[in-house]
Design a protein around this motif. Sequence first.
Motif, PDB file in Angstrom:
ATOM      1  N   THR A 217       0.812  -1.217   0.000  1.00  0.00           N
ATOM      2  CA  THR A 217       0.000   0.000   0.000  1.00  0.00           C
ATOM      3  C   THR A 217       0.848   1.270   0.000  1.00  0.00           C
TER       4      THR A 217
ATOM      5  N   ALA B 204       1.478   3.411  -3.213  1.00  0.00           N
ATOM      6  CA  ALA B 204       0.499   4.392  -3.686  1.00  0.00           C
ATOM      7  C   ALA B 204       0.824   5.805  -3.205  1.00  0.00           C
ATOM      8  N   ASP B 205       1.769   5.919  -2.269  1.00  0.00           N
ATOM      9  CA  ASP B 205       2.155   7.237  -1.744  1.00  0.00           C
ATOM     10  C   ASP B 205       3.351   7.824  -2.473  1.00  0.00           C
TER      11      ASP B 205
END
Length: 237
Positions: A207, A210-211
Motif C-alpha cells: 500500500t 500508492a504514496d
Amino acid sequence: MVNGYEGLPGGVAVSHLSVYDWPATDGVCGGTPHMHLTCSEGYVVTGGRGAVQTLTASGFEVTPLTPGTIAWFTPGTIHRLVNEDELRITVLMQNSGLPEAGDAVLTLPPRYLADPETYAAATRIPVEAPEEEQERVARARRDLALEGYRALRDADGPEPLAAFHRAAAALVRPRLAEWRARWVRGARAAAEATGEQLDRLERGDVTYLADAVVRAQEPSAYGKFGMCGRLDVYQGD
C-alpha cells in the motif's frame, strides 16, 4: 510513516563545484586543504582536469581527476583539490546537512586550532561583505591552511597528524548534539524508511507504493565561496 523521509536518496547532499584557479605560494592552483570528521565525500568530475592530493595516516597520495572520474574518501582524509584546467565537479557528501553544519576542519597551523573562537575568526567568510572582500578572505584562509598542510605532509613521524586529529575533534565537540539531530532526521531516517519498506514487502503489504511522489529542486545559491571553489548549493536540512 514509510515515506516520511523527504531528502535526497540515501541522505546525501549534492553541490556543483568550480575549483579555485588561484595560485598558491607553491605555484599550484586550487582549494583549501581540510578534513571531514563524520562524512565521506565523493567527486564526480564533469569537466576540466586536475587532481586531489590526500594525506592520511597511510601517507600522501595524488589522484588524477578527469571527466568521468569518480573518486571518494572516508572521514579523516585531509584533501586538497588541484585545478589544472577549469576543473568542475559534482560533489556528493554523506549525511546531508553535516558539512554545512561544520563537519570540516581546515589544516590551519596549531596556534589557530586552540579553541573554536580563534578558529572561527581565522576561517569565517563575511557573507554580508562585497564579493571582493569575500574572495580576499577565502584566499587568505586557503593560504593559511596550506601552511599547516605542508607542515603535516612534511612531518617526521605520525604525531603531528595525530595532534591535528585531536585538535579537530576538540573544535567540533560543542556541535555534536546538533550533528546527531541532523543525522537522525537525515541519513538514519532514510535507512529506517528502507527497512520499513522491506518489512512491509515481506508481509505482502504494497500500500505504501500508492504514496509515491516526485520532487525537484534548483540550486538555492550560486557561486558561493567554499573551501575548494565556487559552489552552487541546494537547500539542505
